[in-house]
Design a protein around this motif. Structure first.
Motif, PDB file in Angstrom:
ATOM      1  N   GLN A 103      -3.068  -8.852  42.978  1.00  0.00           N
ATOM      2  CA  GLN A 103      -4.327  -9.487  43.354  1.00  0.00           C
ATOM      3  C   GLN A 103      -4.532 -10.846  42.686  1.00  0.00           C
ATOM      4  O   GLN A 103      -5.560 -11.488  42.881  1.00  0.00           O
ATOM      5  N   MET A 104      -3.538 -11.276  41.906  1.00  0.00           N
ATOM      6  CA  MET A 104      -3.725 -12.479  41.101  1.00  0.00           C
ATOM      7  C   MET A 104      -3.880 -13.737  41.944  1.00  0.00           C
ATOM      8  O   MET A 104      -4.713 -14.606  41.650  1.00  0.00           O
ATOM      9  N   SER A 105      -3.102 -13.860  43.014  1.00  0.00           N
ATOM     10  CA  SER A 105      -3.220 -15.049  43.872  1.00  0.00           C
ATOM     11  C   SER A 105      -4.604 -15.129  44.491  1.00  0.00           C
ATOM     12  O   SER A 105      -5.212 -16.212  44.563  1.00  0.00           O
ATOM     13  N   THR A 106      -5.117 -14.006  44.934  1.00  0.00           N
ATOM     14  CA  THR A 106      -6.463 -13.970  45.515  1.00  0.00           C
ATOM     15  C   THR A 106      -7.509 -14.315  44.474  1.00  0.00           C
ATOM     16  O   THR A 106      -8.466 -15.055  44.746  1.00  0.00           O
ATOM     17  N   TYR A 107      -7.323 -13.801  43.265  1.00  0.00           N
ATOM     18  CA  TYR A 107      -8.254 -14.101  42.170  1.00  0.00           C
ATOM     19  C   TYR A 107      -8.307 -15.609  41.910  1.00  0.00           C
ATOM     20  O   TYR A 107      -9.392 -16.198  41.803  1.00  0.00           O
ATOM     21  N   ARG A 108      -7.132 -16.235  41.807  1.00  0.00           N
ATOM     22  CA  ARG A 108      -7.103 -17.675  41.549  1.00  0.00           C
ATOM     23  C   ARG A 108      -7.762 -18.447  42.686  1.00  0.00           C
ATOM     24  O   ARG A 108      -8.524 -19.388  42.449  1.00  0.00           O
ATOM     25  N   ARG A 109      -7.452 -18.046  43.910  1.00  0.00           N
ATOM     26  CA  ARG A 109      -7.977 -18.764  45.077  1.00  0.00           C
ATOM     27  C   ARG A 109      -9.507 -18.640  45.155  1.00  0.00           C
ATOM     28  O   ARG A 109     -10.190 -19.591  45.560  1.00  0.00           O
ATOM     29  N   ASN A 110     -10.058 -17.498  44.766  1.00  0.00           N
ATOM     30  CA  ASN A 110     -11.488 -17.257  44.893  1.00  0.00           C
ATOM     31  C   ASN A 110     -12.309 -17.786  43.721  1.00  0.00           C
ATOM     32  O   ASN A 110     -13.527 -17.965  43.856  1.00  0.00           O
ATOM     33  N   ASN A 111     -11.665 -18.014  42.585  1.00  0.00           N
ATOM     34  CA  ASN A 111     -12.425 -18.348  41.391  1.00  0.00           C
ATOM     35  C   ASN A 111     -12.101 -19.699  40.765  1.00  0.00           C
ATOM     36  O   ASN A 111     -12.926 -20.254  40.049  1.00  0.00           O
ATOM     37  N   LEU A 112     -10.906 -20.208  41.029  1.00  0.00           N
ATOM     38  CA  LEU A 112     -10.441 -21.413  40.353  1.00  0.00           C
ATOM     39  C   LEU A 112     -10.086 -22.511  41.341  1.00  0.00           C
ATOM     40  O   LEU A 112      -9.565 -22.247  42.419  1.00  0.00           O
ATOM     41  N   GLY A 113     -10.372 -23.743  40.949  1.00  0.00           N
ATOM     42  CA  GLY A 113      -9.911 -24.906  41.698  1.00  0.00           C
ATOM     43  C   GLY A 113      -8.956 -25.686  40.811  1.00  0.00           C
ATOM     44  O   GLY A 113      -9.174 -25.778  39.598  1.00  0.00           O
ATOM     45  N   PHE A 114      -7.890 -26.234  41.389  1.00  0.00           N
ATOM     46  CA  PHE A 114      -6.865 -26.909  40.605  1.00  0.00           C
ATOM     47  C   PHE A 114      -6.707 -28.365  41.032  1.00  0.00           C
ATOM     48  O   PHE A 114      -6.627 -28.654  42.229  1.00  0.00           O
TER      49      PHE A 114
END
Length: 255
Positions: free
Chosen positions: A80-91
């Protein structure tokens, strides 16, 4: 509750040959409040890139934990890590990380496409962001057709399109000329005033002077911090410069 909490973070790498251990982070502790704009500064090898990778959930600490909005990243399954990054973090990256075969529009919309958003909803989100960043007329162009500053604005738009809790910026002005740097820093200040939380890793005193707080990292430890308060960018620049001078001579012990 703070938006981001970093507790007793340590990171030890074991070299492939010889089995030698290198401690990149020793005992890092700090918090970031909602709506803050924080810069992290340090010499090459100080541990700031390792720290950013752990905050971005791209690497795991040897010990300690990172909590975003009260949830530990250690609790998130790898699946679920990719989804977590996509939903919570901007790069936002130094080299933009745009796909040359995609138009700026498609690059910006990519996180929403991966989240299976409806096209109509994506466009509703895209238009105001593109207008705010002054790239609305460039959306059909490809990265190789625009300037470095325009590429970075597209990268910022991509970071903001998901309305992330936290924007992580890695040397965002490193590949820009002075004019594009000033423009991007004003963009960061603007989106921060609107409530966006930003954490930026940078070598640039000029970039850091726009942040509300600067953390200094050395030998894997946060050893000092400066608050901007009511200082102007120019005054903050001077304070950062003075601090870096002291640090370069071995001064300032861990606070």
């Amino acid at each position: 509750m703070s938006l981001l909490q970093v507790r007793n973070l340590k990171k030890i790498y074991t070299t492939r040959f010889g089995g030698n251990q290198v401690q990149a982070l020793c005992d890092v502790n700090f918090t970031v409040e909602r709506g803050e704009y924080v810069a992290i500064m340090g010499e090459s090898g100080s541990g700031k890139t390792t720290l950013l990778n752990i905050l971005a959930a791209l690497d795991k600490p040897t010990s300690g934990e990172v909590l975003l909005d009260g949830k530990s990243t250690a609790q998130i399954p790898d699946s679920q890590m990719s989804t977590y990054r996509r939903n919570n973090l901007g790069f936002v990256f130094q080299d933009f990380n745009l796909l040359d075969t995609f138009s700026l529009k498609d690059n910006i919309l990519l996180p929403l496409v991966l989240s299976n958003k409806r096209y109509e909803d994506m466009i509703k989100l895209l238009v105001p962001i593109a207008e705010r960043l002054h790239i609305a007329e460039l959306l059909e162009k490809y990265p190789y057709e625009v300037s470095g500053g325009q590429k970075q604005r597209a990268a910022v738009a991509r970071a903001l399109i998901t309305n992330p809790k936290l924007v992580l910026a890695d040397e965002p002005t490193g590949a820009l000329d002075s004019k594009a740097t000033d423009s991007l820093l004003h963009v960061f200040e603007s989106i921060n005033r609107e409530g966006q939380t930003i954490l930026m890793v940078t070598h640039s005193t000029r970039a850091a002077s726009h942040a509300g707080r600067v953390l200094f990292i050395r030998d894997g430890i946060v050893i000092h911090q400066l608050y901007k308060g009511t200082l102007s960018n120019e005054e903050m620049y001077q304070r950062i410069s003075d601090t870096l001078t002291v640090l370069s001579t071995g001064g300032i012990s861990r606070e």
